[in-house]
Design an enzyme around this catalytic site. Structure first.
Site, mmCIF file in Angstrom:
data_model
loop_
_atom_site.group_PDB
_atom_site.id
_atom_site.type_symbol
_atom_site.label_atom_id
_atom_site.label_comp_id
_atom_site.label_asym_id
_atom_site.label_seq_id
_atom_site.Cartn_x
_atom_site.Cartn_y
_atom_site.Cartn_z
ATOM 1 N N SER A 183 1.571 -1.377 -7.378
ATOM 2 C CA SER A 183 1.182 -2.512 -8.247
ATOM 3 C C SER A 183 0.111 -3.369 -7.568
ATOM 4 O O SER A 183 0.387 -4.488 -7.157
ATOM 5 C CB SER A 183 2.402 -3.347 -8.649
ATOM 6 O OG SER A 183 3.250 -3.649 -7.571
ATOM 7 N N LEU B 225 0.817 -1.215 0.000
ATOM 8 C CA LEU B 225 0.000 0.000 0.000
ATOM 9 C C LEU B 225 0.853 1.267 0.000
ATOM 10 O O LEU B 225 2.021 1.239 0.403
ATOM 11 C CB LEU B 225 -0.910 0.010 1.229
ATOM 12 C CG LEU B 225 -2.033 -1.025 1.271
ATOM 13 C CD1 LEU B 225 -2.607 -1.115 2.678
ATOM 14 C CD2 LEU B 225 -3.120 -0.681 0.264
ATOM 15 N N LYS C 3 7.584 0.945 1.281
ATOM 16 C CA LYS C 3 8.285 0.371 0.120
ATOM 17 C C LYS C 3 9.507 1.193 -0.275
ATOM 18 O O LYS C 3 10.620 0.664 -0.383
ATOM 19 C CB LYS C 3 7.352 0.292 -1.098
ATOM 20 C CG LYS C 3 6.150 -0.596 -0.943
ATOM 21 C CD LYS C 3 5.331 -0.649 -2.214
ATOM 22 C CE LYS C 3 4.839 0.694 -2.704
ATOM 23 N NZ LYS C 3 3.976 1.408 -1.725
ATOM 24 N N GLY D 243 2.391 4.328 1.517
ATOM 25 C CA GLY D 243 2.745 4.574 2.910
ATOM 26 C C GLY D 243 3.188 3.339 3.668
ATOM 27 O O GLY D 243 3.454 3.401 4.874
#
Length: 199
Positions: free
Chosen positions: A105, A32, A37, A34
């Site tokens: 993605s 998601l 990543k 935040g």
């Protein structure tokens, strides 16, 4: 494609990998907005660079300034976004580069298409597993607030779904792992799978 013929290179992927002492691969970060990543991906690249490995980070927001600046956030545009990134990442793998991508993605089908384009042997799905409520609380770009107020449409996790990976190669549970331990987990995976120091 008609009248277009693939021209083989004299220098092979294996030749490029040998001089780098590494195998080209793609670490495909998904999660998601935040979730962490980009933060983990950046720290991973920093650590691998310190270890003198050849890397390149393709970050979702950065790529939208150029390669995919003509795409929006509809489901169709998201699919094209992932297709373009996959083709670019495939070239980096052929160059023997450890390629790190950080994209929401959100759809399983698109991530599987990326795996197909890049090649299963070269594709490492990294699921940054952070609960939606934590991402909303962090909201580093203020996007969740706008989405919840109806200012942004098709926002993943609010009015557009996020499909969790079914069997990712690596799961980063951010309730258990901080940034440093997350990076160590990924580097250990790369070592164990012989992507590093493989000669």
């Amino acid at each position: 494609m008609k009248n277009i013929v693939w021209h083989p290179n004299k220098v092979t992927r294996n030749d490029r990998e040998k001089i780098k002492n590494q195998k080209g691969c793609v670490l495909w970060f998904t999660g998601l907005s935040g979730s962490g990543k980009s933060t983990i991906a950046n720290e991973l690249e920093y650590e691998l660079n310190k270890m003198r490995y050849h890397t390149y980070l393709l970050d979702g927001d950065n790529i939208r300034h150029g390669l995919i600046k003509n795409l929006g956030f509809s489901d169709l545009d998201r699919k094209e976004n992932i297709r373009r990134i996959s083709e670019v990442a495939k070239l980096f793998v052929d160059a023997g580069i450890i390629t790190i991508t950080a994209f929401i993605s959100p759809f399983i089908e698109d991530r599987e298409k990326a795996r197909e384009i890049i090649g299963t042997k070269n594709f490492i799905e990294v699921f940054v597993d952070t609960p939606l409520e934590v991402c909303i609380q962090r909201d580093p770009k203020g996007l969740y607030k706008k989405a919840l107020n109806g200012e942004i449409k098709n926002f993943t996790g609010i009015d557009s779904p996020y499909e969790r990976p079914l069997s990712p190669e690596i799961i980063i549970d951010t309730k258990k792992y901080d940034i440093i331990s997350s990076v160590s987990l990924i580097i250990d995976y790369l070592k164990n799978k012989k992507y590093l120091d493989f000669r």
